[in-house]
Scaffold this motif. Structure first.
Motif, PDB file in Angstrom:
ATOM      1  N   LYS A 135       0.817  -1.215   0.000  1.00 19.15           N
ATOM      2  CA  LYS A 135       0.000   0.000   0.000  1.00 19.15           C
ATOM      3  C   LYS A 135       0.852   1.267   0.000  1.00 19.15           C
ATOM      4  CE  LYS A 135      -3.695   2.451   2.413  1.00 19.15           C
ATOM      5  NZ  LYS A 135      -4.659   2.455   3.538  1.00 19.15           N
ATOM      6  N   SER A 136       1.912   1.290   0.766  1.00 19.08           N
ATOM      7  CA  SER A 136       2.717   2.509   0.887  1.00 19.08           C
ATOM      8  C   SER A 136       3.473   2.856  -0.392  1.00 19.08           C
ATOM      9  CB  SER A 136       3.711   2.373   2.045  1.00 19.08           C
ATOM     10  OG  SER A 136       4.624   1.319   1.798  1.00 19.08           O
ATOM     11  N   THR A 137       3.666   1.889  -1.273  1.00 20.56           N
ATOM     12  CA  THR A 137       4.405   2.137  -2.518  1.00 20.56           C
ATOM     13  C   THR A 137       3.508   2.054  -3.749  1.00 20.56           C
ATOM     14  OG1 THR A 137       5.039  -0.209  -2.576  1.00 20.56           O
ATOM     15  CG2 THR A 137       6.598   1.340  -1.573  1.00 20.56           C
ATOM     16  N   SER A 138       2.206   1.986  -3.530  1.00 10.87           N
ATOM     17  CA  SER A 138       1.275   1.799  -4.646  1.00 10.87           C
ATOM     18  C   SER A 138       0.906   3.114  -5.321  1.00 10.87           C
ATOM     19  CB  SER A 138       0.005   1.101  -4.152  1.00 10.87           C
ATOM     20  OG  SER A 138       0.268  -0.228  -3.809  1.00 10.87           O
ATOM     21  N   LYS A 139       0.449   2.984  -6.565  1.00 19.20           N
ATOM     22  CA  LYS A 139      -0.085   4.097  -7.358  1.00 19.20           C
ATOM     23  C   LYS A 139      -1.359   3.632  -8.037  1.00 19.20           C
ATOM     24  CE  LYS A 139       4.129   6.617  -8.801  1.00 19.20           C
ATOM     25  NZ  LYS A 139       5.128   5.860  -8.024  1.00 19.20           N
ATOM     26  N   ILE A 140      -2.153   4.593  -8.461  1.00 23.35           N
ATOM     27  CA  ILE A 140      -3.269   4.321  -9.364  1.00 23.35           C
ATOM     28  C   ILE A 140      -2.849   4.814 -10.741  1.00 23.35           C
ATOM     29  CG2 ILE A 140      -5.640   4.893  -9.993  1.00 23.35           C
ATOM     30  CD1 ILE A 140      -6.249   5.268  -7.036  1.00 23.35           C
ATOM     31  N   THR A 141      -2.815   3.922 -11.705  1.00 28.46           N
ATOM     32  CA  THR A 141      -2.486   4.285 -13.081  1.00 28.46           C
ATOM     33  C   THR A 141      -3.733   4.110 -13.930  1.00 28.46           C
ATOM     34  OG1 THR A 141      -0.195   3.525 -12.796  1.00 28.46           O
ATOM     35  CG2 THR A 141      -0.982   3.819 -15.047  1.00 28.46           C
ATOM     36  N   THR A 142      -4.171   5.202 -14.561  1.00 31.41           N
ATOM     37  CA  THR A 142      -5.382   5.150 -15.376  1.00 31.41           C
ATOM     38  C   THR A 142      -5.231   6.109 -16.559  1.00 31.41           C
ATOM     39  OG1 THR A 142      -7.802   5.301 -15.302  1.00 31.41           O
ATOM     40  CG2 THR A 142      -6.577   6.938 -14.023  1.00 31.41           C
ATOM     41  N   ASN A 143      -6.296   6.243 -17.340  1.00 32.24           N
ATOM     42  CA  ASN A 143      -6.224   7.092 -18.538  1.00 32.24           C
ATOM     43  C   ASN A 143      -7.062   8.369 -18.355  1.00 32.24           C
ATOM     44  OD1 ASN A 143      -8.846   6.168 -18.758  1.00 32.24           O
ATOM     45  ND2 ASN A 143      -8.521   4.990 -20.630  1.00 32.24           N
ATOM     46  N   ASP A 144      -7.283   9.077 -19.458  1.00 30.51           N
ATOM     47  CA  ASP A 144      -8.043  10.332 -19.385  1.00 30.51           C
ATOM     48  C   ASP A 144      -9.475  10.106 -18.892  1.00 30.51           C
ATOM     49  OD1 ASP A 144      -5.905  11.857 -20.351  1.00 30.51           O
ATOM     50  OD2 ASP A 144      -6.432  11.448 -22.430  1.00 30.51           O
ATOM     51  N   ASP A 145     -10.079   8.980 -19.293  1.00 30.38           N
ATOM     52  CA  ASP A 145     -11.436   8.675 -18.826  1.00 30.38           C
ATOM     53  C   ASP A 145     -11.437   8.463 -17.319  1.00 30.38           C
ATOM     54  OD1 ASP A 145     -12.543   8.787 -21.383  1.00 30.38           O
ATOM     55  OD2 ASP A 145     -12.080   6.680 -21.784  1.00 30.38           O
ATOM     56  N   GLY A 146     -10.414   7.771 -16.827  1.00 28.22           N
ATOM     57  CA  GLY A 146     -10.307   7.552 -15.390  1.00 28.22           C
ATOM     58  C   GLY A 146     -10.071   8.850 -14.641  1.00 28.22           C
ATOM     59  N   LEU A 147      -9.251   9.708 -15.233  1.00 32.51           N
ATOM     60  CA  LEU A 147      -9.003  11.016 -14.625  1.00 32.51           C
ATOM     61  C   LEU A 147     -10.303  11.807 -14.492  1.00 32.51           C
ATOM     62  CD1 LEU A 147      -7.241  13.394 -13.656  1.00 32.51           C
ATOM     63  CD2 LEU A 147      -6.865  13.969 -16.074  1.00 32.51           C
ATOM     64  N   GLN A 148     -11.115  11.787 -15.548  1.00 28.04           N
ATOM     65  CA  GLN A 148     -12.382  12.533 -15.522  1.00 28.04           C
ATOM     66  C   GLN A 148     -13.273  12.052 -14.375  1.00 28.04           C
ATOM     67  OE1 GLN A 148     -13.587  15.166 -16.797  1.00 28.04           O
ATOM     68  NE2 GLN A 148     -15.733  14.896 -16.133  1.00 28.04           N
ATOM     69  N   TRP A 149     -13.345  10.733 -14.170  1.00 26.74           N
ATOM     70  CA  TRP A 149     -14.168  10.200 -13.087  1.00 26.74           C
ATOM     71  C   TRP A 149     -13.579  10.571 -11.720  1.00 26.74           C
ATOM     72  CZ3 TRP A 149     -13.032   5.579  -9.976  1.00 26.74           C
ATOM     73  CH2 TRP A 149     -14.025   5.336  -9.031  1.00 26.74           C
ATOM     74  N   LEU A 150     -12.283  10.365 -11.543  1.00 27.96           N
ATOM     75  CA  LEU A 150     -11.647  10.682 -10.264  1.00 27.96           C
ATOM     76  C   LEU A 150     -11.762  12.167  -9.935  1.00 27.96           C
ATOM     77  CD1 LEU A 150      -8.346   8.578 -10.529  1.00 27.96           C
ATOM     78  CD2 LEU A 150     -10.364   8.037  -9.149  1.00 27.96           C
TER      79      LEU A 150
END
Length: 390
Positions: free
Chosen positions: A247-262
């Motif tokens: 958990k401490s070294t994790s990231k969320i990697t997504t695209n433009d669609d994911g960015l829009q939702w987040l």
């Protein structure tokens, strides 16, 4: 006397250059490499003394030069690469490479510029564990993840029981070739050295970046997909599925669609959850209660959402630590060839006065630890359903 010393070094440099060429022509590659290192040392010694003895000089020695001595000029990688491209990479020395593939191995200084260009855009390569290799195939040994059980209580004079020994697993890799081509007008080849080199570097860099992104995504997608319907599912993945190990070294990697939702998520105070990191404003992160997780955005063009026949748009979310999850083997060997007569589909280099450049690079990618990340998908249709019920 000072100039005499420089002249002696200059003569030694030219003699060593001749030796390198002769050894290379005789096929004595290892000896030629050793002589080249000696030549490099002589050149550095000459440059150092020249700076001290004649710092304001015009590069010419006041005393007559020894017969046949030619001052060694510093290499201009841009001009050398452009001239090699103009000649179709013929009559140039191949520094490395596979004879079976042929082609001109891109020099290290040009490849460095390719790497710089590649890193200037969104690339997944920085998120994974990269290892440079020199062999076309091989294997690596890793210790398996296991649950530690601790020591057991032993009575006085009693035997100590055996503990579970560490378990290991092997990961094999086999380098594959990835290739593409670029047609350019012959007018470009008659242009300035900078334009030619810049065009080829931008092409090589961008194609290499996209190729590596695709390889990494294809590897990640071998994981079983997990559907998520909201932020709570992401938090559960971080807290339970990945746990404190990642958990401490994790990231969320997504695209433009994911960015829009987040970017639309808010807390009870109507505050947006996606915020810039105060220490690094260019880095986004989700701040939801006890969960603070960096977010890495890849353009839709490089990481597209999956659009089904029913019109559902499923957005990819890679959640976890890709440094621990994915291993990328890079042979770091790029070669390039040209043709003025090739025909590819409707493209005919001879008829259209073009030169076609073909590039090949070599790499492989494997899952290193499947427990280190989760490949999830968010169906945007769920937002429509929730909105209709609201």
């Amino acid at each position: 006397m000072r100039n005499k010393k420089l002249l002696e070094l200059l003569n030694s440099i030219n003699a060593k250059k001749t030796e390198v060429i002769d050894l290379s022509n005789e096929g004595k590659i290892e000896e030629a490499k050793a002589a080249k290192e000696e030549l490099k040392n002589l050149q550095e010694q000459f440059d150092l003394l020249k700076d001290v003895i004649d710092p304001d000089g015009d590069g010419q020695l006041s005393e007559p030069q020894a017969q046949g001595a030619v001052p060694v000029q510093k290499k201009d990688s841009t001009s050398e690469f452009a001239n090699a491209a103009r000649s179709g990479f013929k009559n140039v020395t191949m520094t490395e490479g596979s004879p079976a593939d042929g082609g001109y191995t891109v020099p290290e200084d040009i490849q460095t510029k390719v790497n710089e260009y590649r890193s200037a855009k969104k690339s997944l390569i920085d998120l994974v564990d990269v290892e440079n290799v020199t062999k076309p195939k091989g294997s690596r040994t890793f210790k398996k993840r296991s649950q530690q059980t601790g020591f057991v209580k032993v009575g006085e004079g009693k035997k100590i029981g055996a503990k579970t020994t560490p378990q290991f697993e092997r990961m094999s890799y086999e380098i594959s070739k990835y290739a593409g081509y670029l047609p350019v007008t012959n007018e470009l080849l008659s242009d300035s050295d900078t334009n030619i080199t810049g065009t080829l570097i931008s092409w090589l860099g961008d194609e290499s970046r996209v190729t590596r992104n695709n390889i990494i995504l294809d590897t990640v997608k071998t994981q079983k997909k997990q559907a998520i319907t909201g932020l709570d599912d992401i938090k559960k993945i971080l807290n339970v599925t990945l746990g404190q190990a990642f958990k401490s070294t994790s990231k969320i990697t997504t695209n433009d669609d994911g960015l829009q939702w987040l970017d639309t998520l808010k807390n009870s105070k109507d505050e947006y959850l996606l915020q810039p990191d105060p220490a690094n404003p260019m880095q986004l992160r989700i701040c939801a209660g006890a969960t603070i997780i960096p977010v890495f955005i890849v353009p839709n063009e490089d990481m597209p959402s999956d659009v089904s026949t029913e019109g559902h748009r499923k957005v990819p979310f890679i959640i976890g630590d890709l440094k621990e999850g994915v291993k990328f083997f890079d042979r770091n060997l790029m070669s390039i060839m040209t043709s003025e007569i090739a025909a590819i589909g409707d493209l005919n280099a001879f008829e259209e006065d073009l030169t076609i450049f073909r590039a090949i690079e070599r790499e492989d990618c494997k899952i290193k630890d499947s427990a280190a990340f989760v490949y999830a998908e968010f169906d945007l249709a769920d937002l429509t359903v929730k909105a209709s019920k609201a």
